[in-house]
Design an enzyme around this catalytic site. Sequence first.
Site, short mmCIF file in Angstrom:
data_model
loop_
_atom_site.label_atom_id
_atom_site.label_comp_id
_atom_site.label_asym_id
_atom_site.label_seq_id
_atom_site.Cartn_x
_atom_site.Cartn_y
_atom_site.Cartn_z
N GLY A 184 0.77 -1.24 0.00
CA GLY A 184 0.00 0.00 0.00
C GLY A 184 0.80 1.29 0.00
O GLY A 184 0.37 2.29 -0.55
N ASP A 221 0.69 3.91 3.94
CA ASP A 221 -0.53 4.53 3.40
C ASP A 221 -1.47 5.02 4.48
O ASP A 221 -1.95 6.15 4.44
CB ASP A 221 -1.25 3.55 2.45
CG ASP A 221 -1.44 2.15 3.05
OD1 ASP A 221 -1.14 1.94 4.24
OD2 ASP A 221 -1.90 1.26 2.30
N ASP A 246 -4.55 2.73 10.96
CA ASP A 246 -5.91 2.27 11.26
C ASP A 246 -5.94 1.72 12.70
O ASP A 246 -6.14 2.47 13.65
CB ASP A 246 -6.29 1.23 10.20
CG ASP A 246 -7.66 0.62 10.42
OD1 ASP A 246 -8.49 1.25 11.08
OD2 ASP A 246 -7.90 -0.50 9.91
N LYS A 283 -6.93 7.26 10.24
CA LYS A 283 -8.38 7.15 10.46
C LYS A 283 -8.75 7.82 11.78
O LYS A 283 -7.99 7.76 12.75
CB LYS A 283 -8.81 5.69 10.47
CG LYS A 283 -8.91 5.14 9.08
CD LYS A 283 -9.68 3.85 9.03
CE LYS A 283 -9.64 3.30 7.61
NZ LYS A 283 -10.14 1.93 7.54
N PHE A 328 -13.78 2.42 4.99
CA PHE A 328 -12.86 1.66 4.14
C PHE A 328 -12.62 2.43 2.84
O PHE A 328 -13.55 2.74 2.11
CB PHE A 328 -13.46 0.27 3.83
CG PHE A 328 -12.53 -0.58 3.02
CD1 PHE A 328 -11.42 -1.19 3.61
CD2 PHE A 328 -12.74 -0.77 1.66
CE1 PHE A 328 -10.55 -1.96 2.86
CE2 PHE A 328 -11.87 -1.55 0.90
CZ PHE A 328 -10.78 -2.14 1.51
N VAL A 329 -11.35 2.73 2.57
CA VAL A 329 -11.01 3.51 1.38
C VAL A 329 -10.05 2.73 0.48
O VAL A 329 -9.34 1.84 0.94
CB VAL A 329 -10.37 4.87 1.75
CG1 VAL A 329 -11.35 5.77 2.47
CG2 VAL A 329 -9.10 4.67 2.59
N ASP A 372 -5.81 -0.92 -1.53
CA ASP A 372 -6.50 -1.90 -2.37
C ASP A 372 -7.77 -2.45 -1.74
O ASP A 372 -7.98 -2.36 -0.53
CB ASP A 372 -5.59 -3.09 -2.62
CG ASP A 372 -5.46 -3.97 -1.36
OD1 ASP A 372 -5.08 -3.43 -0.32
OD2 ASP A 372 -5.78 -5.18 -1.43
N ARG A 375 -5.53 -0.17 -6.63
CA ARG A 375 -4.35 0.56 -6.15
C ARG A 375 -3.98 1.69 -7.10
O ARG A 375 -3.39 2.69 -6.70
CB ARG A 375 -3.15 -0.38 -6.01
CG ARG A 375 -3.32 -1.45 -4.94
CD ARG A 375 -1.97 -2.11 -4.68
NE ARG A 375 -2.10 -3.37 -3.94
CZ ARG A 375 -2.16 -3.46 -2.62
NH1 ARG A 375 -2.13 -2.37 -1.88
NH2 ARG A 375 -2.25 -4.64 -2.03
P1 5GP Z 1 -3.22 -1.00 10.91
O1 5GP Z 1 -2.11 -1.96 11.05
O2 5GP Z 1 -2.91 0.40 11.40
O3 5GP Z 1 -4.54 -1.52 11.40
O4 5GP Z 1 -3.55 -0.86 9.39
C1 5GP Z 1 -2.61 -0.61 8.49
C2 5GP Z 1 -2.81 -1.35 7.21
O5 5GP Z 1 -4.14 -1.89 7.02
C3 5GP Z 1 -2.62 -0.35 6.12
O6 5GP Z 1 -1.27 -0.26 5.77
C4 5GP Z 1 -3.46 -0.91 5.02
O7 5GP Z 1 -2.71 -1.86 4.31
C5 5GP Z 1 -4.59 -1.61 5.72
N1 5GP Z 1 -5.76 -0.72 5.83
C6 5GP Z 1 -6.23 -0.08 6.92
N2 5GP Z 1 -7.32 0.65 6.66
C7 5GP Z 1 -7.56 0.47 5.34
C8 5GP Z 1 -8.57 0.98 4.44
O8 5GP Z 1 -9.48 1.75 4.77
N3 5GP Z 1 -8.49 0.56 3.15
C9 5GP Z 1 -7.52 -0.29 2.72
N4 5GP Z 1 -7.54 -0.61 1.43
N5 5GP Z 1 -6.57 -0.78 3.53
C10 5GP Z 1 -6.59 -0.39 4.83
MG MG Z 2 -0.45 -1.54 4.42
#
Ligand code: 5GP
Ligand code: MG
Length: 192
Positions: free
Chosen positions: A54, A110, A113, A141, A162-163, A169, A175
Amino acid sequence: MSPLPDYTVIMLGDIERVLISQYQIMGRIKEMAEQITREYASTNEITIVPILTGGMIFCADLIRQLPMKMKIGLMTVSSYPGASLATQGSQIIGKQLGDIRGRHILLVDDILDSGGTVRLVVPALKELGATTVKVCMLLRKDRPAAREVQCDYTGFEIPDEFVVGYGLDYNNYYRNLPDIVTLTSEAIEKMK
Ligand code: 5GP
Ligand code: MG
């Protein structure tokens, strides 16, 4: 001019809403790059580590605005495998970092979350001998978990939705969309 091929039209029809346009992204990246350049002015050399897949598009645009001496290392982390719409837990599934002992690392990803990726990767890089590790995210987020994680540079705060696009992706599709968008429920069903 020849008409757009069908696949492009199909992809554009899958967009529900554009949250952040490619022009807003470009403007913000320029500001972030200026801040990073200022803050690393006294650092001799850095290693940029995009989190694949991402983070690759953001990283490609960001580093071309950074005039300092740098190396690039790669790390692949999986958290939303396949057609997931929420994190399944982060896992490092590959890395190509070279020797990072004593180096100053800027992690580029990217979206922040749940924070699981940062909590996994930052200690892993320190374990490998990095002297400093800073975090640069295009998106964060609007949720408590994302605010609890230390992030040195953030592009935009977005609603907890969710984006896709600009590297992000759904089931490894979308992407290449230039903007950050939400998908229609039909697209989410169809691309499973
Ligand atoms: P975290 O580890 O902070 O929960 O999330 C990070 C990873 O989850 C991001 O690098 C991404 O790959 C994926 N991710 C989190 N939120 C989204 C979203 O809204 N859309 C997409 N496509 N991927 C997300
Ligand atoms: Mg990622």
